[in-house]
Design an enzyme around this catalytic site. Structure first.
Site, PDB file in Angstrom:
ATOM      1  N   HIS A  13      37.088  30.942  34.128  1.00  0.00           N
ATOM      2  CA  HIS A  13      36.523  31.488  32.903  1.00  0.00           C
ATOM      3  C   HIS A  13      35.167  32.146  33.179  1.00  0.00           C
ATOM      4  CE1 HIS A  13      34.829  30.747  28.637  1.00  0.00           C
ATOM      5  NE2 HIS A  13      35.471  31.907  28.687  1.00  0.00           N
ATOM      6  N   ALA A  26      37.894  55.989  36.593  1.00  0.00           N
ATOM      7  CA  ALA A  26      38.998  55.069  36.298  1.00  0.00           C
ATOM      8  C   ALA A  26      38.612  53.699  36.848  1.00  0.00           C
ATOM      9  CB  ALA A  26      40.304  55.576  36.890  1.00  0.00           C
TER      10      ALA A  26
END
Length: 129
Positions: free
Chosen positions: A20, A119
């Site tokens: 996390h 990108a």
């Protein structure tokens, strides 16, 4: 042998180590890669694999709670901007220089063969519960 999902052993293993709040930079072939993060370089030839292919493969396996891209993507690469807007309704935008600075704190960098500018996206991992 795995029968589905990401088959690249280096990438699959690196994804399994994420927790996390960890950052994952998915980048085009031209993005400067900072020292520090683990790098899985998938680039084979210009455009292969594409940013979209790699991003969608990662999103199928990761819980993502946030994403940040360079604001320059809007003007320089409308196709990548549309993809990011579709995948991340609350996409954070910063300057390209700021994105490069933040990428130094990523835990993992996944380099694609994408040959169109900007990108790149920095993902923030979430939890599945």
């Amino acid at each position: 042998m795995k029968k589905a999902g990401i088959l690249n052993r280096h990438l699959s293993g690196a994804l399994a180590e994420l927790g996390h709040g960890d950052g994952v930079l998915v980048c085009d072939a031209g993005m400067p890669i900072p020292d520090g993060p683990r790098v899985v370089d998938l680039a084979f030839r210009a455009g292969v694999p594409s940013f979209a292919e790699v991003l969608d493969g990662l999103l199928a396996e990761l819980v993502v709670e946030g994403a940040t891209a360079a604001r320059e993507v809007r003007a320089a690469n409308p196709a990548a901007a549309a993809l990011l807007d579709d995948r991340f309704p609350e996409l954070g935008l910063v300057s390209h220089d700021e994105l490069k600075a933040r990428s130094a704190g990523a835990r993992l960098v996944v380099r694609t063969g994408e040959a169109r500018p900007y990108a790149n996206v920095l993902l923030r991992c979430g939890v599945f519960f």
